[in-house]
Design a protein around this motif. Sequence first.
Motif, PDB file in Angstrom:
ATOM      1  N   PRO A 400       0.833  -1.216   0.000  1.00 32.19           N
ATOM      2  CA  PRO A 400       0.000   0.000   0.000  1.00 32.19           C
ATOM      3  C   PRO A 400       0.863   1.259   0.000  1.00 32.19           C
ATOM      4  CG  PRO A 400      -0.781  -1.580   1.638  1.00 32.19           C
ATOM      5  CD  PRO A 400       0.541  -2.096   1.148  1.00 32.19           C
ATOM      6  N   VAL A 401       0.278   2.344  -0.462  1.00 28.64           N
ATOM      7  CA  VAL A 401       0.952   3.637  -0.440  1.00 28.64           C
ATOM      8  C   VAL A 401       1.360   3.966   0.995  1.00 28.64           C
ATOM      9  CG1 VAL A 401       0.636   6.121  -0.777  1.00 28.64           C
ATOM     10  CG2 VAL A 401      -0.209   4.513  -2.486  1.00 28.64           C
ATOM     11  N   ALA A 402       2.604   4.449   1.179  1.00 25.69           N
ATOM     12  CA  ALA A 402       3.165   4.865   2.475  1.00 25.69           C
ATOM     13  C   ALA A 402       3.536   3.690   3.369  1.00 25.69           C
ATOM     14  CB  ALA A 402       2.234   5.820   3.210  1.00 25.69           C
ATOM     15  N   HIS A 403       3.567   2.481   2.846  1.00 21.68           N
ATOM     16  CA  HIS A 403       3.928   1.283   3.617  1.00 21.68           C
ATOM     17  C   HIS A 403       5.371   1.375   4.122  1.00 21.68           C
ATOM     18  CE1 HIS A 403       2.987  -2.846   4.734  1.00 21.68           C
ATOM     19  NE2 HIS A 403       4.118  -3.282   4.192  1.00 21.68           N
ATOM     20  N   LEU A 404       6.216   2.031   3.349  1.00 23.99           N
ATOM     21  CA  LEU A 404       7.639   2.175   3.678  1.00 23.99           C
ATOM     22  C   LEU A 404       8.051   3.635   3.544  1.00 23.99           C
ATOM     23  CD1 LEU A 404       8.982  -0.880   1.628  1.00 23.99           C
ATOM     24  CD2 LEU A 404       8.645  -0.807   4.117  1.00 23.99           C
ATOM     25  N   PRO A 405       9.162   4.043   4.194  1.00 19.99           N
ATOM     26  CA  PRO A 405      10.037   3.266   5.080  1.00 19.99           C
ATOM     27  C   PRO A 405       9.427   3.071   6.466  1.00 19.99           C
ATOM     28  CG  PRO A 405      10.831   5.510   4.884  1.00 19.99           C
ATOM     29  CD  PRO A 405       9.683   5.399   3.932  1.00 19.99           C
ATOM     30  N   TRP A 406       9.959   2.055   7.177  1.00 19.50           N
ATOM     31  CA  TRP A 406       9.443   1.795   8.512  1.00 19.50           C
ATOM     32  C   TRP A 406      10.533   1.638   9.576  1.00 19.50           C
ATOM     33  CZ3 TRP A 406       9.849  -1.904  12.303  1.00 19.50           C
ATOM     34  CH2 TRP A 406       8.976  -1.731  13.404  1.00 19.50           C
ATOM     35  N   GLU A 407      11.646   1.008   9.245  1.00 21.16           N
ATOM     36  CA  GLU A 407      12.625   0.639  10.267  1.00 21.16           C
ATOM     37  C   GLU A 407      13.054   1.819  11.125  1.00 21.16           C
ATOM     38  OE1 GLU A 407      15.191  -1.630  12.593  1.00 21.16           O
ATOM     39  OE2 GLU A 407      13.541  -2.204  11.274  1.00 21.16           O
ATOM     40  N   VAL A 408      13.251   2.997  10.503  1.00 21.71           N
ATOM     41  CA  VAL A 408      13.694   4.146  11.299  1.00 21.71           C
ATOM     42  C   VAL A 408      12.625   4.574  12.297  1.00 21.71           C
ATOM     43  CG1 VAL A 408      12.878   5.952   9.707  1.00 21.71           C
ATOM     44  CG2 VAL A 408      14.852   6.383  11.185  1.00 21.71           C
ATOM     45  N   LEU A 409      11.347   4.347  11.973  1.00 26.37           N
ATOM     46  CA  LEU A 409      10.266   4.711  12.891  1.00 26.37           C
ATOM     47  C   LEU A 409      10.321   3.852  14.148  1.00 26.37           C
ATOM     48  CD1 LEU A 409       7.387   5.024  10.264  1.00 26.37           C
ATOM     49  CD2 LEU A 409       8.985   6.780  11.037  1.00 26.37           C
ATOM     50  N   ASN A 410      10.856   2.640  14.006  1.00 25.08           N
ATOM     51  CA  ASN A 410      10.969   1.727  15.142  1.00 25.08           C
ATOM     52  C   ASN A 410      12.059   2.170  16.121  1.00 25.08           C
ATOM     53  OD1 ASN A 410      10.352  -0.723  16.547  1.00 25.08           O
ATOM     54  ND2 ASN A 410      12.185  -1.657  15.670  1.00 25.08           N
ATOM     55  N   LEU A 411      12.865   3.133  15.689  1.00 23.64           N
ATOM     56  CA  LEU A 411      13.965   3.600  16.532  1.00 23.64           C
ATOM     57  C   LEU A 411      13.579   4.799  17.388  1.00 23.64           C
ATOM     58  CD1 LEU A 411      16.846   3.446  13.894  1.00 23.64           C
ATOM     59  CD2 LEU A 411      16.084   1.661  15.464  1.00 23.64           C
ATOM     60  N   VAL A 412      12.318   5.241  17.281  1.00 23.29           N
ATOM     61  CA  VAL A 412      11.886   6.441  17.992  1.00 23.29           C
ATOM     62  C   VAL A 412      10.780   6.085  18.978  1.00 23.29           C
ATOM     63  CG1 VAL A 412      11.000   8.791  17.769  1.00 23.29           C
ATOM     64  CG2 VAL A 412      12.393   7.799  15.943  1.00 23.29           C
ATOM     65  N   GLY A 413      10.952   6.483  20.227  1.00 25.10           N
ATOM     66  CA  GLY A 413       9.897   6.264  21.217  1.00 25.10           C
ATOM     67  C   GLY A 413       9.863   4.816  21.668  1.00 25.10           C
ATOM     68  N   PRO A 414       8.744   4.373  22.231  1.00 24.98           N
ATOM     69  CA  PRO A 414       8.646   2.990  22.719  1.00 24.98           C
ATOM     70  C   PRO A 414       8.662   2.015  21.559  1.00 24.98           C
ATOM     71  CG  PRO A 414       6.501   4.057  22.786  1.00 24.98           C
ATOM     72  CD  PRO A 414       7.499   5.122  22.438  1.00 24.98           C
ATOM     73  N   TRP A 415       9.270   0.879  21.772  1.00 22.22           N
ATOM     74  CA  TRP A 415       9.315  -0.109  20.698  1.00 22.22           C
ATOM     75  C   TRP A 415       9.321  -1.515  21.294  1.00 22.22           C
ATOM     76  CZ3 TRP A 415      13.001   3.438  21.859  1.00 22.22           C
ATOM     77  CH2 TRP A 415      14.186   2.979  22.442  1.00 22.22           C
ATOM     78  N   SER A 416       8.803  -2.459  20.505  1.00 26.43           N
ATOM     79  CA  SER A 416       8.763  -3.838  20.970  1.00 26.43           C
ATOM     80  C   SER A 416       8.928  -4.816  19.824  1.00 26.43           C
ATOM     81  CB  SER A 416       7.419  -4.111  21.669  1.00 26.43           C
ATOM     82  OG  SER A 416       6.357  -4.036  20.744  1.00 26.43           O
TER      83      SER A 416
END
Length: 439
Positions: A400-416
């Motif tokens: 889907p549109v806007a599916h990526l990028p994602w990995e850098v978002l996992n580096l900000v704030g709480p993550w699991s």
Amino acid sequence: MLLWTTNQSLQNGRFIVQKVLGGGGFGITYSVIEQTTGKLFVIKTLNYIQQSKADFDLQQVKFVNEALRLAQCSHPHIVKVNEVIKEGELWGMVMEYIDGQDLAKYIDERGQLSEQEALRYINQIGQALEYVHAKGFLHRDIKPNNILLRRSTQEAVLIDFGLAREFQGGKTGSMTNAKTEGYAPIEQYERRGTFGAYTDVYALAATLYSLLTSEVPLPANYRKTGIPLHPPKQFNSAISDRVNEAILKGMALLVEERPQTVREWLELVNPKLEVDSLTSAVGMDYKTLRDLLAAGKWQDADEETARVMLAVAKREKEGWLYDEHLDNFPCEDLRTIDQLWLKYSNGRFGFSVQKRIYQSLGGTREYNEKIWDAFGNSVGWIKDGNWMYYEHLTFDLTAPVAHLPWEVLNLVGPWSGILDTSGVGGVSSLASRLVKCNI
């Protein structure tokens, strides 16, 4: 004659017609409301002129083919087609409803646009055309009336693919000579001619002419008789020499004298549009990211994006970012990363695409569970009601549109490691920074 009226029920009550939005030489569009969701949609059908023709059935086949061509397109600056319906004997194309107005009305109200504003819209439509051309067809009806501005974001969206046709560059062929005077190049006045991306280049240049002057350019068939085209700068002295010359070059009568692709012309209009300059405020090398994106290695590119952003923020050792690091992330680097993603995904992926969707849903820096869930559904991070793990994402252009990028978002704030708690801080902080950086 099959024409719909206000409050008419369609598809066994699924849709209720609101009003006629407009029409052209081929179609008529209606706004409708879907009763179960309360959402507005647009439905386009063939108009009464086409319905009265002896070859109406053939025209309907062409109309459905238009819908199929549009359904192939998933781009932030191209109107989205959801489905095709049949009501009685009349086919209808169900499309997204865009709250806004077309550029023709916009300049009627505001007059000549500034060069900066006009180029912003032209660049967006240029990106849409590059995407269309890569899929092997031409739009053939670029004009201010066929470009809508979203009221919420002021982003340009290309509509009305009624004249779109497949093409093979450099080959002579026959096409219908339907056209819009002032925006159509000379080859559209001929039953047989050589058509290519340069056909849309002419119309895009003519559209920029109109946005900057509030004038419709002299039609190509008049120019062919020897009547000269007035330079746009004659109507607006604020136009730069560079843009004035680029418009005239794009509107050259002879095909061979025009830039052959939209990208070539856009770089004449504004050399800053070239995204592969890989500029960085801190000397970061983006060649690897560019090469991975160009090769379609989306997961590797996603991980490389996280790596370079950590390096730019000098957080490689820690391996994560706080909101403050995104708030101070160099605009020049953020723009380079985003434009690389936009270019090589044909506008599907990138931080600016994510920002547009997140904000359209009402997203702010404050966490809102409903908005975050809606965003996750929109970008394909939720499947069957459940948030996906990273390894289950779709790393290709079917995502889907806007599916990526994602990995850098996992580096900000709480993550699991699962998306329901990861990414919230990244999307909201990035959206805020993109606004400040005018991206």
